[in-house]
Design a protein around this motif. Structure first.
Motif, PDB file in Angstrom:
ATOM      1  N   GLU A  45       0.364   8.813   6.720  1.00 53.33           N
ATOM      2  CA  GLU A  45       0.267   7.894   5.581  1.00 53.33           C
ATOM      3  C   GLU A  45       1.503   7.997   4.701  1.00 53.33           C
ATOM      4  O   GLU A  45       1.935   7.010   4.099  1.00 53.33           O
ATOM      5  CB  GLU A  45      -0.998   8.192   4.777  1.00 53.33           C
ATOM      6  CG  GLU A  45      -2.279   7.834   5.514  1.00 53.33           C
ATOM      7  CD  GLU A  45      -3.528   8.303   4.793  1.00 53.33           C
ATOM      8  OE1 GLU A  45      -4.552   7.605   4.865  1.00 53.33           O
ATOM      9  OE2 GLU A  45      -3.486   9.382   4.163  1.00 53.33           O
ATOM     10  N   TRP A  48       3.860   5.790   6.251  1.00 46.39           N
ATOM     11  CA  TRP A  48       3.497   4.387   6.054  1.00 46.39           C
ATOM     12  C   TRP A  48       3.770   3.914   4.631  1.00 46.39           C
ATOM     13  O   TRP A  48       4.061   2.735   4.418  1.00 46.39           O
ATOM     14  CB  TRP A  48       2.027   4.150   6.422  1.00 46.39           C
ATOM     15  CG  TRP A  48       1.848   3.901   7.879  1.00 46.39           C
ATOM     16  CD1 TRP A  48       1.193   4.682   8.770  1.00 46.39           C
ATOM     17  CD2 TRP A  48       2.379   2.801   8.627  1.00 46.39           C
ATOM     18  NE1 TRP A  48       1.276   4.148  10.031  1.00 46.39           N
ATOM     19  CE2 TRP A  48       1.990   2.989   9.976  1.00 46.39           C
ATOM     20  CE3 TRP A  48       3.131   1.681   8.299  1.00 46.39           C
ATOM     21  CZ2 TRP A  48       2.334   2.094  10.988  1.00 46.39           C
ATOM     22  CZ3 TRP A  48       3.480   0.787   9.311  1.00 46.39           C
ATOM     23  CH2 TRP A  48       3.087   1.002  10.632  1.00 46.39           C
ATOM     24  N   GLU A  51       7.275   3.251   5.285  1.00 47.03           N
ATOM     25  CA  GLU A  51       7.496   2.271   6.340  1.00 47.03           C
ATOM     26  C   GLU A  51       6.953   0.887   5.995  1.00 47.03           C
ATOM     27  O   GLU A  51       7.547  -0.122   6.368  1.00 47.03           O
ATOM     28  CB  GLU A  51       6.836   2.743   7.639  1.00 47.03           C
ATOM     29  CG  GLU A  51       7.601   3.806   8.384  1.00 47.03           C
ATOM     30  CD  GLU A  51       8.854   3.259   9.043  1.00 47.03           C
ATOM     31  OE1 GLU A  51       9.118   2.051   8.951  1.00 47.03           O
ATOM     32  OE2 GLU A  51       9.579   4.060   9.648  1.00 47.03           O
ATOM     33  N   SER A  52       5.797   0.818   5.335  1.00 47.01           N
ATOM     34  CA  SER A  52       5.188  -0.476   5.041  1.00 47.01           C
ATOM     35  C   SER A  52       6.155  -1.356   4.263  1.00 47.01           C
ATOM     36  O   SER A  52       6.258  -2.563   4.506  1.00 47.01           O
ATOM     37  CB  SER A  52       3.884  -0.289   4.266  1.00 47.01           C
ATOM     38  OG  SER A  52       4.106   0.438   3.076  1.00 47.01           O
ATOM     39  N   PHE A 213       4.756   0.634  14.352  1.00 49.66           N
ATOM     40  CA  PHE A 213       3.453   1.302  14.423  1.00 49.66           C
ATOM     41  C   PHE A 213       3.438   2.324  15.553  1.00 49.66           C
ATOM     42  O   PHE A 213       2.993   3.471  15.391  1.00 49.66           O
ATOM     43  CB  PHE A 213       2.336   0.273  14.640  1.00 49.66           C
ATOM     44  CG  PHE A 213       1.028   0.881  15.068  1.00 49.66           C
ATOM     45  CD1 PHE A 213       0.190   1.473  14.138  1.00 49.66           C
ATOM     46  CD2 PHE A 213       0.658   0.893  16.407  1.00 49.66           C
ATOM     47  CE1 PHE A 213      -1.012   2.065  14.537  1.00 49.66           C
ATOM     48  CE2 PHE A 213      -0.535   1.474  16.815  1.00 49.66           C
ATOM     49  CZ  PHE A 213      -1.369   2.062  15.871  1.00 49.66           C
TER      50      PHE A 213
END
Length: 553
Positions: A45, A48, A51-52, A213
């Motif tokens: 997480e 992420w 990364e998101s 992903f």
């Protein structure tokens, strides 16, 4: 005279806009420990949260670069800033990982509108020698902000809270919007084709989404077969099989199919004279093609390293967020020094030569970090190498954009700027995914190996040693190293003798440092490949006029 003054003042606000985007790609690096403790999030997480933002930014740059040409570059820039500010407000008040990641996704949408618009405005509003200076300012801003972001985040997290790393964007963003309205003139391409390439945009987002992903989650779900030691993949009521083929190769297959579909679809639209999200004919321009490839590889090495170092500084050396950020000021100082050197070198070297010098210095700096970083010496062991690395970042980033865009026709600058920015962001996303995976995978391996073979448990049988070693190895990885400074206390609370706990902590520090070293070697390899990629760049001086070329967008 007023127009000239306004143009350069406008460049300041354009550079400030790009600063927001770049800072938010690195600002979370030094506040991760605070976020981890506040929101109780896992290492995947953590990736992420980073990364998101970068992923959405990369996947949508082509869309907004093309739309900015059509509807107005300043208009799209202003809308992007508005979205970015609103998302920053939501991120600042996030109370769980999901909310924060969603806010970062929306920030990525705003950032994708901002980045290509700023470059297009610079390219459209400056010509000749002025354009070279403007590109240098724009590029040096990116290089410096990569390092300054963690400093700002660290200071805010230490003196206020991690939330302010996002909330600070609100007043700054509103100030930039005001400056753009006053000092920047609207610009758009003439005779653009009507219609929007929605299907091309969809294929590009599917491609990047599934690829990143797979790279991030591969170590958890299993690269080929399901990893029984980790959680099963689940979205809502849908669950992947608990054994057999993992979800990861399926994700990679989807990405590959999306890539093929994207290329075929874009070629067909180009041949039909319809607008495309990516004009593949741009890659027939050698300077654009080779420069974009170099930019992708370089970004892969740069951003992945800046992701790893703050985790070591705070997890192993126990620096607070602001202290870790201050260490990275050596990198920022090098980038700022490069902006001064860039002006001197511009009269003696071609832009491509400055790029090569910058990449060579980056590789040297990263290798220095890999070889000389030490827990006993502390952050001083990497200071001079960060400075050298920063000089390289400044030189390479400032001139690489100029090299990439030099032969692009004016009517395609928006799409070209979006494309070259996309390659950088794809490189950044892949860098965080690939180097982050190397960091966490090698951390688990090194820590587990050192703890398993420590002297204080040598009399235990192999299975018992391996079982015990897996505890600190998994906790160190899942907390991104944050737990290391308190690992001895954590183990002693679990009834582990002090002698064993102390040695396990020391071995975890050693293992995480080795993981950082391994990550640095990998980053140096990518930077070396980037340097090799510049061999294909033009050796001649850039032409003053862009070649006439018929395009469909």
């Amino acid at each position: 005279m007023i127009k000239l003054r306004n143009r350069w003042v406008g460049l300041v606000f354009i550079s400030m806009a790009i600063s927001l985007v770049v800072i938010d790609s690195t600002i979370v690096n030094t506040i991760f420990p605070d976020i981890i403790q506040s929101l109780a999030i896992r290492s995947s997480e953590v990736q992420w949260v980073q990364e998101s933002y970068v992923l959405v930014l990369a996947s949508m740059l082509l869309v907004w670069g093309s739309l900015a040409d059509r509807f107005g570059r300043r208009l799209i820039l202003l809308f992007g800033l508005g979205i970015f500010v609103a998302a920053s407000f939501r991120a600042g008040f996030a109370d769980d990982a999901t909310t924060l990641i969603i806010a970062r996704v929306i920030q990525g949408v705003g950032g994708a509108m901002i980045l290509p618009s700023t470059l297009s405005l610079v390219n459209a509003n400056f010509q000749g020698k002025d354009r070279g200076i403007a590109f240098a300012i724009w590029g040096s801003t990116i290089g410096a902000m990569v390092a300054i972001g963690p400093v700002i985040g660290g200071w805010l997290a230490t003196n206020l809270s991690w939330s302010w790393a996002f909330l600070v964007n609100i007043p700054i963003g509103l100030f930039i919007i005001l400056g753009l309205l006053v000092f920047v003139v609207e610009s758009k391409a003439e005779n653009t084709a009507k219609g929007i390439d929605f299907i091309g945009a969809f294929f590009s987002m599917v491609l990047f989404g599934f690829l990143v992903f797979a790279l991030i989650e591969g170590r958890l779900y299993g690269w080929l077969f399901v990893n029984p030691l980790h959680r099963e993949f689940q979205i809502g009521d849908f669950k992947w099989a608990k054994e057999g083929i993992s979800i990861i190769p399926i994700a990679l297959l989807v990405a590959l199919i999306a890539l093929a579909a994207f290329v075929l679809y874009e070629r067909r639209r180009t041949q039909a004279g319809k607008p495309v999200i990516l004009d593949l004919d741009l890659f027939k321009i050698s300077s654009f093609r080779n420069g974009s490839l170099a930019a992708l590889i370089v970004s892969l090495g740069e951003f992945g390293l800046v992701f790893a170092i703050p985790l070591w500084l705070q997890g192993v050396l126990a620096l607070d967020a602001i202290s870790a950020g201050i260490v990275l000021l050596w990198l920022a100082g090098g980038a700022l020094l490069a902006s001064v050197l860039g002006g001197v070198l511009s009269n003696r070297f071609l832009p491509v030569q400055s790029v090569r010098l910058g990449l060579a210095l980056e590789a040297i700096g990263v290798l220095g970090i890999a070889i000389f970083s030490s827990n006993s010496v502390g952050w001083w062991s990497i200071a001079v190498w960060l400075l050298i690395y920063g000089v390289g970042v400044g030189l390479a980033t400032a001139q690489l954009t100029n090299v990439i865009m030099v032969d692009v026709p004016l009517e395609q600058v928006g799409q070209a700027s979006g494309t070259q920015s996309t390659t950088r962001q794809i490189g950044s996303a892949l860098g965080i995914a690939v180097l982050g995976t190397i960091l966490f995978t090698s951390s688990t391996s090194y820590v587990g190996h050192y703890v398993e073979n420590q002297q204080s448990i040598s009399e235990m049988n192999l299975v018992t040693r391996q079982t015990f070693a897996s505890i600190p190895a998994n906790y160190v990885t899942e907390t991104s190293g944050v737990i290391i400074k308190d690992l001895d206390k954590f183990l002693m609370n679990s009834k582990v003798p002090k002698e064993i706990a102390d040695e396990a902590k020391a071995n975890s520090e050693r293992g995480f440092l080795d993981a950082v070293k391994t990550t640095s070697y990998a980053a140096a390899l990518f930077l070396g490949l980037g340097l090799v990629a510049t061999v294909g760049l033009e050796r001649k001086k850039p032409k003053k006029k862009s070649p006439a070329k018929k395009t469909s967008a």
